[in-house]
Design an enzyme around this catalytic site. Structure first.
Site, PDB file in Angstrom:
ATOM      1  N   ASN A  10       0.831  -1.205   0.000  1.00 40.83           N
ATOM      2  CA  ASN A  10       0.000   0.000   0.000  1.00 40.83           C
ATOM      3  C   ASN A  10       0.870   1.262   0.000  1.00 40.83           C
ATOM      4  OD1 ASN A  10      -1.655   2.170   0.803  1.00 40.83           O
ATOM      5  ND2 ASN A  10      -3.086   0.776   1.800  1.00 40.83           N
ATOM      6  N   LYS A  13       0.058   4.037   2.593  1.00 42.06           N
ATOM      7  CA  LYS A  13       0.613   3.838   3.941  1.00 42.06           C
ATOM      8  C   LYS A  13       2.080   4.258   3.975  1.00 42.06           C
ATOM      9  CE  LYS A  13      -2.160  -0.146   5.522  1.00 42.06           C
ATOM     10  NZ  LYS A  13      -2.063  -1.557   5.926  1.00 42.06           N
ATOM     11  N   GLU A  37      -1.059 -13.369   5.675  1.00 42.90           N
ATOM     12  CA  GLU A  37      -1.941 -12.655   6.622  1.00 42.90           C
ATOM     13  C   GLU A  37      -2.597 -13.670   7.538  1.00 42.90           C
ATOM     14  OE1 GLU A  37      -4.247  -9.586   6.860  1.00 42.90           O
ATOM     15  OE2 GLU A  37      -2.893  -8.234   5.816  1.00 42.90           O
ATOM     16  N   ASP A  66      -0.936  -3.140  10.151  1.00 40.75           N
ATOM     17  CA  ASP A  66      -2.248  -3.741   9.978  1.00 40.75           C
ATOM     18  C   ASP A  66      -3.273  -2.814  10.613  1.00 40.75           C
ATOM     19  OD1 ASP A  66      -3.376  -6.209   8.794  1.00 40.75           O
ATOM     20  OD2 ASP A  66      -4.395  -6.255  10.726  1.00 40.75           O
ATOM     21  N   SER A  67      -4.251  -2.409   9.808  1.00 41.43           N
ATOM     22  CA  SER A  67      -5.217  -1.419  10.282  1.00 41.43           C
ATOM     23  C   SER A  67      -6.638  -1.941  10.142  1.00 41.43           C
ATOM     24  CB  SER A  67      -5.108  -0.126   9.455  1.00 41.43           C
ATOM     25  OG  SER A  67      -3.818   0.408   9.561  1.00 41.43           O
ATOM     26  N   PHE A 142      -7.221   7.602   1.343  1.00 39.82           N
ATOM     27  CA  PHE A 142      -7.485   6.342   0.655  1.00 39.82           C
ATOM     28  C   PHE A 142      -8.440   5.513   1.505  1.00 39.82           C
ATOM     29  CE2 PHE A 142      -4.976   3.295   3.224  1.00 39.82           C
ATOM     30  CZ  PHE A 142      -4.253   4.171   3.999  1.00 39.82           C
ATOM     31  N   TYR A 144     -11.071   3.909   3.614  1.00 40.76           N
ATOM     32  CA  TYR A 144     -12.266   4.381   4.315  1.00 40.76           C
ATOM     33  C   TYR A 144     -12.221   5.879   4.633  1.00 40.76           C
ATOM     34  CZ  TYR A 144     -13.240  -0.613   5.040  1.00 40.76           C
ATOM     35  OH  TYR A 144     -13.514  -1.950   4.854  1.00 40.76           O
ATOM     36  N   LYS A 163      -4.353  14.964   8.549  1.00 35.68           N
ATOM     37  CA  LYS A 163      -4.583  13.539   8.863  1.00 35.68           C
ATOM     38  C   LYS A 163      -3.327  12.967   9.532  1.00 35.68           C
ATOM     39  CE  LYS A 163      -5.400   8.903   7.122  1.00 35.68           C
ATOM     40  NZ  LYS A 163      -5.299   7.927   6.041  1.00 35.68           N
ATOM     41  N   ARG A 169      -2.638   5.995  12.444  1.00 30.34           N
ATOM     42  CA  ARG A 169      -1.281   5.620  11.983  1.00 30.34           C
ATOM     43  C   ARG A 169      -0.245   6.534  12.633  1.00 30.34           C
ATOM     44  NH1 ARG A 169      -2.692   4.921   7.354  1.00 30.34           N
ATOM     45  NH2 ARG A 169      -2.914   2.699   7.719  1.00 30.34           N
TER      46      ARG A 169
HETATM   47  P1  IMP Z   1      -4.867  -3.340   5.929  1.00 28.80           P
HETATM   48  O1  IMP Z   1      -4.149  -2.795   7.108  1.00 28.80           O
HETATM   49  O2  IMP Z   1      -4.061  -3.177   4.682  1.00 28.80           O
HETATM   50  O3  IMP Z   1      -5.384  -4.726   6.146  1.00 28.80           O
HETATM   51  O4  IMP Z   1      -6.053  -2.343   5.695  1.00 28.80           O
HETATM   52  C1  IMP Z   1      -7.391  -2.615   6.006  1.00 28.80           C
HETATM   53  C2  IMP Z   1      -8.298  -1.770   5.154  1.00 28.80           C
HETATM   54  O5  IMP Z   1      -8.369  -0.494   5.736  1.00 28.80           O
HETATM   55  C3  IMP Z   1      -7.850  -1.584   3.710  1.00 28.80           C
HETATM   56  O6  IMP Z   1      -8.994  -1.580   2.882  1.00 28.80           O
HETATM   57  C4  IMP Z   1      -7.203  -0.231   3.716  1.00 28.80           C
HETATM   58  O7  IMP Z   1      -7.362   0.439   2.479  1.00 28.80           O
HETATM   59  C5  IMP Z   1      -7.999   0.482   4.803  1.00 28.80           C
HETATM   60  N1  IMP Z   1      -7.160   1.452   5.489  1.00 28.80           N
HETATM   61  C6  IMP Z   1      -5.988   1.217   6.134  1.00 28.80           C
HETATM   62  N2  IMP Z   1      -5.515   2.362   6.646  1.00 28.80           N
HETATM   63  C7  IMP Z   1      -6.403   3.319   6.314  1.00 28.80           C
HETATM   64  C8  IMP Z   1      -6.453   4.713   6.556  1.00 28.80           C
HETATM   65  O8  IMP Z   1      -5.564   5.332   7.132  1.00 28.80           O
HETATM   66  N3  IMP Z   1      -7.547   5.346   6.088  1.00 28.80           N
HETATM   67  C9  IMP Z   1      -8.556   4.705   5.421  1.00 28.80           C
HETATM   68  N4  IMP Z   1      -8.538   3.423   5.140  1.00 28.80           N
HETATM   69  C10 IMP Z   1      -7.457   2.731   5.591  1.00 28.80           C
END
Ligand code: IMP
Length: 182
Positions: A10, A13, A37, A66-67, A142, A144, A163, A169
Site C-alpha cells: 500500500n 501507507k 496474513e 495492519d489497520s 485512501f 475508508y 490527517k 497511523r
Molecule cells: P490493511 O491494514 O491493509 O489490512 O487495511 C485494512 C483496510 O483499511 C484496507 O482496505 C485499507 O485500504 C484500509 N485502510 C488502512 N488504513 C487506512 C487509513 O488510514 N484510512 C482509510 N482506510 C485505511
C-alpha cells in the site's frame, strides 16, 4: 539516517509513514514482497506475525502495518476484515448498512509490527475515534477515509498534513518512534 523497510503493498501507507517518520530522522523504504496474513481477530497478532515472517525472509529489520475500522453499531465490523470488506463491499455499501443508524461511532486502529531477524516481534498501536459520515466526502487519503469523520470533517476532506498529525497511523508511529529512540 536510519532506514527501515516497510513491507506493504500500500503506497498510501508508505507515503504517510515516510512523512511522519522523517520528522524523527528515520527513512522508510517500501518492500512489496508481502507476507502471509494470519486469520485472527487481533490486529496485534496479525502485525506481529507478519513482521516476524518478513524480517526472517528478508534478513533485515522491517515494519508492517495492519489497520482496521471498527464500527460500534455493527459490533466492531469490519475490524480485522477491513481490507476484504473494502474490496468486496466498499464505502457505499458500508453506508447502506448504516442507513437509519443513530449510533455512528467508529474507531480506526493501526498496529505497527516491527521485527529483527531471529527476534520476537514488537507491536505498537494507535487509534482515533470518529463517526461514520452520512455520505462519501472528500477526495484525499485512501480506503475508508471519505466515510470516517473526525472533528466534523472526513479524513478524505482533510489536508494530508492534518490527517498525518492526528490519525491512528500517526499515533501508532509515535509509539514506535518513541521505543526506537530509547
Ligand atoms: P490493511 O491494514 O491493509 O489490512 O487495511 C485494512 C483496510 O483499511 C484496507 O482496505 C485499507 O485500504 C484500509 N485502510 C488502512 N488504513 C487506512 C487509513 O488510514 N484510512 C482509510 N482506510 C485505511
Amino acid at each position: 539516517m536510519r532506514k527501515i523497510i516497510f513491507v506493504t503493498g500500500n503506497s498510501h501507507k508508505v507515503a504517510e509513514a515516510s512523512y511522519i517518520m522523517s520528522g524523527i530522522g528515520i527513512k522508510v523504504e517500501q518492500n512489496n514482497c508481502g507476507y502471509p496474513e494470519l486469520q485472527d481477530e487481533n490486529l496485534e497478532k496479525i502485525a506481529g506475525f507478519g513482521a516476524q515472517w518478513a524480517a526472517n525472509k528478508l534478513n533485515c529489520e522491517v515494519m508492517v502495518d495492519d489497520s482496521g475500522l471498527f464500527i460500534e453499531a455493527l459490533g466492531g465490523f469490519p475490524g480485522p476484515y477491513s481490507a476484504y470488506v473494502f474490496d468486496t463491499l466498499g464505502n457505499e455499501k458500508i453506508l447502506k448498512l448504516m442507513e437509519g443508524e443513530t449510533n455512528r461511532k467508529a474507531v480506526f486502529r493501526c498496529v505497527i509490527g516491527y521485527c529483527k531477524p531471529g527476534y520476537e516481534p514488537r507491536v505498537f498501536s494507535g487509534e482515533v475515534a470518529g463517526v461514520i459520515a452520512g455520505g462519501i466526502r472528500g477526495n484525499g487519503g485512501f480506503g475508508y477515509d471519505p466515510i470516517l469523520e473526525v472533528g466534523g470533517i472526513t479524513f478524505g476532506e482533510m489536508p494530508d498534513e492534518e490527517k498525518n498529525s492526528l490519525s491512528h497511523r500517526y499515533l501508532a508511529l509515535v509509539n514506535f518512534a518513541g521505543w526506537l529512540e530509547e
